[in-house]
Enzyme design. Structure first.
Site, mmCIF file in Angstrom:
data_model
loop_
_atom_site.group_PDB
_atom_site.id
_atom_site.type_symbol
_atom_site.label_atom_id
_atom_site.label_comp_id
_atom_site.label_asym_id
_atom_site.label_seq_id
_atom_site.Cartn_x
_atom_site.Cartn_y
_atom_site.Cartn_z
ATOM 1 N N HIS A 191 41.134 -8.134 23.497
ATOM 2 C CA HIS A 191 41.103 -8.558 22.100
ATOM 3 C C HIS A 191 40.545 -9.962 21.931
ATOM 4 O O HIS A 191 40.084 -10.324 20.859
ATOM 5 C CB HIS A 191 42.493 -8.411 21.479
ATOM 6 C CG HIS A 191 42.838 -6.975 21.249
ATOM 7 N ND1 HIS A 191 43.615 -6.255 22.114
ATOM 8 C CD2 HIS A 191 42.453 -6.119 20.271
ATOM 9 C CE1 HIS A 191 43.710 -5.015 21.671
ATOM 10 N NE2 HIS A 191 43.030 -4.905 20.557
ATOM 11 N N ARG A 334 44.844 -1.109 8.819
ATOM 12 C CA ARG A 334 45.554 -0.572 9.980
ATOM 13 C C ARG A 334 46.889 -1.296 10.109
ATOM 14 O O ARG A 334 46.935 -2.521 10.034
ATOM 15 C CB ARG A 334 44.736 -0.779 11.250
ATOM 16 C CG ARG A 334 45.474 -0.225 12.466
ATOM 17 C CD ARG A 334 44.693 -0.341 13.716
ATOM 18 N NE ARG A 334 44.636 -1.702 14.212
ATOM 19 C CZ ARG A 334 43.981 -2.056 15.317
ATOM 20 N NH1 ARG A 334 43.318 -1.142 16.005
ATOM 21 N NH2 ARG A 334 43.960 -3.293 15.733
ATOM 22 N N ASN A 456 37.807 1.474 22.129
ATOM 23 C CA ASN A 456 38.238 0.395 23.034
ATOM 24 C C ASN A 456 39.448 0.837 23.853
ATOM 25 O O ASN A 456 39.518 0.630 25.063
ATOM 26 C CB ASN A 456 38.591 -0.866 22.243
ATOM 27 C CG ASN A 456 37.462 -1.295 21.335
ATOM 28 O OD1 ASN A 456 36.321 -0.923 21.571
ATOM 29 N ND2 ASN A 456 37.774 -2.052 20.306
ATOM 30 N N ASP A 457 40.412 1.432 23.159
ATOM 31 C CA ASP A 457 41.586 1.917 23.879
ATOM 32 C C ASP A 457 41.340 3.286 24.511
ATOM 33 O O ASP A 457 41.852 3.575 25.588
ATOM 34 C CB ASP A 457 42.801 1.983 22.941
ATOM 35 C CG ASP A 457 43.489 0.627 22.864
ATOM 36 O OD1 ASP A 457 43.712 0.014 23.926
ATOM 37 O OD2 ASP A 457 43.784 0.171 21.750
ATOM 38 N N ARG A 467 41.387 -2.881 29.789
ATOM 39 C CA ARG A 467 40.241 -3.386 29.027
ATOM 40 C C ARG A 467 40.041 -4.893 29.157
ATOM 41 O O ARG A 467 38.978 -5.400 28.859
ATOM 42 C CB ARG A 467 40.370 -2.975 27.554
ATOM 43 C CG ARG A 467 41.645 -3.466 26.909
ATOM 44 C CD ARG A 467 41.896 -2.801 25.560
ATOM 45 N NE ARG A 467 41.159 -3.424 24.480
ATOM 46 C CZ ARG A 467 41.284 -3.092 23.203
ATOM 47 N NH1 ARG A 467 42.115 -2.121 22.845
ATOM 48 N NH2 ARG A 467 40.612 -3.690 22.269
ATOM 49 N N CYS A 504 35.496 3.418 15.175
ATOM 50 C CA CYS A 504 35.613 1.990 14.846
ATOM 51 C C CYS A 504 35.736 1.114 16.081
ATOM 52 O O CYS A 504 35.897 -0.099 15.973
ATOM 53 C CB CYS A 504 36.779 1.745 13.902
ATOM 54 S SG CYS A 504 38.375 2.083 14.647
HETATM 55 C C1 PEP Z 1 40.106 0.438 19.558
HETATM 56 O O1 PEP Z 1 41.008 0.539 20.391
HETATM 57 O O2 PEP Z 1 38.971 0.928 19.715
HETATM 58 C C2 PEP Z 1 40.326 -0.316 18.314
HETATM 59 C C3 PEP Z 1 39.419 -0.338 17.371
HETATM 60 O O3 PEP Z 1 41.478 -1.030 18.212
HETATM 61 P P1 PEP Z 1 41.704 -2.425 18.966
HETATM 62 O O4 PEP Z 1 40.408 -2.869 19.555
HETATM 63 O O5 PEP Z 1 42.218 -3.389 17.957
HETATM 64 O O6 PEP Z 1 42.712 -2.059 20.003
HETATM 65 MG MG MG Z 2 43.048 0.022 19.835
#
Ligand code: PEP
Ligand code: MG
Length: 581
Positions: A191, A334, A456-457, A467, A504
């Site tokens: 993040h 969210r 991302n997750d 990550r 996203c």
């Molecule tokens: C994701 O996990 O792709 C996401 C958009 O949420 P974050 O990056 O805030 O975990």
């Molecule tokens: Mg996420």
């Protein structure tokens, strides 16, 4: 000149003087004292040691009473270290012979001790090394050397060089003065990287140990496109980078004309191109770049950027600000996605061995309703001002989704009873970030209004790759065939059930991968604001059939490396302008 390499996480180039933070986030400059002040400085050191000893004694007594003697012994061990006569002798020697300030001596001597212990590679000694650093921190506080946070008192441009930066520290960087940053640790999907993009700060992470090689105010270049850090650049390199910066500015300006054009392929397929934000003030840059709406508002940053827990009114004010600024466009709020690497100064959970597999995100919200309820109330209240949609993160089981939805109903009833203006009929969606959710998606779609794939997750949990860990950064790839299969499956299930689905995660902000997503059937993307122009440019340069061909071929490949090579080659042909970094 010295060139170092790391993981590029936020594009752009920054040039400026270094501000080096030590591992605890403070900076103790090399400082000498007058010979006539030596006795006073030793006296100051002794007073600081006495004050830290008193506080350790108190902690030992308090902890032993509460948790038993064996826990209290941790402080006894620290006391013993603090009173080590060899350490005191070395500190006094540095002050009297080298005329170093007490603070500088403490930071040098204790850091060296900790380093030596770490090098011995015994887990017991490594823990003792942390104790030594803890004593150092306490002594520096007692000496008044770290009352000020160097990041809080900036008055001139700097490039922050640090061992690590947490997402909340990054979110709190002063944009007026911080031009960019580099860290020794950190991975591509953390993040911290995401916040850097949101703040549009060039950043490179995961460089490995380098801070010992940088002097205070050394001139540095951060190249967030190529993942380079240049220390003490020579004239030629500086000149090349300055020219590159100018070319980037010209290219960015050329993309500005796309602002009011739709995100439409050459054969007329319309794509919803939304933006991801962390803070309300970002809406202005989303609108400047022609976003169709906000596809992901990461509300946890309200929490991470304040020293106290946000109240319902704080939430309401922030959401209303976003909704009113965006006008009649949609905003996907969210719900809190706290935990793991997104923990503020007041941790909400005890130390966990595997925080990314622990009490984070929706799990934390559901267990901590004092935190969750004010947010839900604020969302339903802000919804009277515009097109608000609510989205739950990290949903893994149907039970979690049902529990969260039930809570929303209860909150709506409360607001009705209290006669507080609100809307309860807003669309409710969930993020698809866990393979379990993908596998159960045919059931989820029966109970949900929309879906958004958080790559991302999803990458992290599919490939078992942290990550934010630089050691496995090469494995963290949204172009991995396993991830592509999960996305393809999700899009097909959503289409069959006629439930809107978006992507996203950061994958959608990389032009070639965005085109691949269109080929897989995705028609809604949400990207960081600064990626809007280039993703729109990519979309407007291709036909859907070209994207479908790309996706069909990519799905036959066996590794992320092969997929990326293929995508890079296609992008060079289809949108050559975007292959120039
Ligand atoms: C994701 O996990 O792709 C996401 C958009 O949420 P974050 O990056 O805030 O975990
Ligand atoms: Mg996420």
């Amino acid at each position: 000149m010295l060139e170092l390499h790391g993981i590029p996480v936020s594009s752009g180039v920054a040039i400026g003087p270094a501000l080096v933070l030590d591992p605890d986030g403070y900076s103790i400059p090399r400082c000498t004292i007058k010979r006539s002040d030596v006795a006073d400085e030793i006296e100051r050191l002794q007073q600081a040691v006495a004050s830290v000893a008193r506080s350790l004694e108190e902690s030992r007594a308090r902890t032993s009473a509460k948790m038993g003697n064996s826990t209290g012994e941790i402080f006894a061990a620290q006391l013993q270290m603090l009173r080590d006569p060899r350490m005191m002798a070395e500190l006094q020697r540095r002050i009297s012979q080298l005329q170093h300030s007490a603070a500088y001596s403490v930071s040098q001597v204790l850091h060296n001790y900790a380093e030596t212990m770490r090098r011995l590679k015994s887990s017991l000694l490594a823990e003792r090394a942390d104790d030594v650093l803890d004593i150092e921190r306490q002594l520096l506080f007692a000496l008044g050397a770290v009352t000020t946070n160097p990041l809080k008192d900036l008055s001139a441009p700097v490039i922050v060089l640090s061992n690590s930066l947490t997402p909340s520290e990054t979110a709190n960087l002063d944009r007026r003065f911080v031009l960019g940053f580099c860290t020794e640790t950190g991975g591509p999907g953390g993040h911290t990287a995401i916040v850097a993009k949101g703040l549009e700060l060039p950043a490179v992470v995961g460089i490995g140990p380098f801070l010992g090689r940088v002097g205070e105010k050394t001139q540095v270049i951060v190249d967030g496109d190529r993942g380079r850090l240049v220390l003490d650049p020579d004239k030629k390199t500086l000149q090349e980078y300055r020219i590159g910066q100018e070319q980037q500015r010209i290219f960015a300006r050329s993309l500005e004309q796309l602002r009011d054009c739709p995100a439409e392929t050459v054969d007329g397929a319309h794509v919803l191109l939304n933006a991801n934000i962390e803070f309300p003030y970002e809406v202005a840059s989303c609108l400047e770049r022609g976003a169709d709406g906000i596809g992901l508002y990461r509300t946890e940053f309200l929490y991470l950027s304040s020293d106290s827990e946000p109240s319902e009114e704080d939430h309401y004010r922030a959401y209303s600000q976003v909704v009113q600024a965006i006008g009649d466009r949609p905003v996907v709020i969210r719900t809190l996605d706290l935990g793991a690497d997104k923990m503020g100064s007041r941790p909400l959970v005890d130390r966990e061995n595997n925080p990314f597999l622990g009490l984070r995100s929706i799990r934390l919200s559901l267990k901590n309703q004092d935190l969750f309820r004010p947010q839900l109330r604020a969302i339903l209240r802000a919804a009277v001002h515009g097109d608000v949609r609510m989205m739950f993160p990290l949903i893994t089981t149907l039970a979690e989704l049902r529990q969260a939805r039930m809570l929303v109903n209860v909150i709506a009833e409360d607001l009705l009873e209290e006669a507080i203006p609100h809307r309860r009929d807003i669309p409710i969606g969930m993020m698809v970030e866990v393979p379990a959710a993908v596998l159960m998606l045919d059931r989820f779609v029966q109970e949900i209004d929309f879906l958004s794939i958080g790559t991302n997750d999803l990458v992290q949990y599919t490939l078992a790759v942290d990550r934010s860990n630089e050691y496995v950064a090469d494995l963290y790839q949204s172009s991995d065939p396993a991830v592509l299969r999960l996305i393809k499956h999700s899009v097909e299930v959503a289409a069959t059930a006629n439930v809107p689905i978006a992507v996203c995660g950061e994958m959608s902000s990389r032009p070639a991968r965005a085109l691949l997503l269109l080929g897989l059937g995705v028609r809604s993307l949400s990207v960081p604001p600064n990626a809007l122009p280039k993703v729109k440019k990519a979309i407007r340069s291709v036909s859907i059939s070209e994207c479908q061909e790309m996706a069909a071929r990519a799905m036959t490949l066996e590794s992320a490396g092969e997929v990326d090579l293929f995508l890079a080659e296609r992008l060079r042909k289809l949108v050559p302008e975007l292959t120039i970094p």
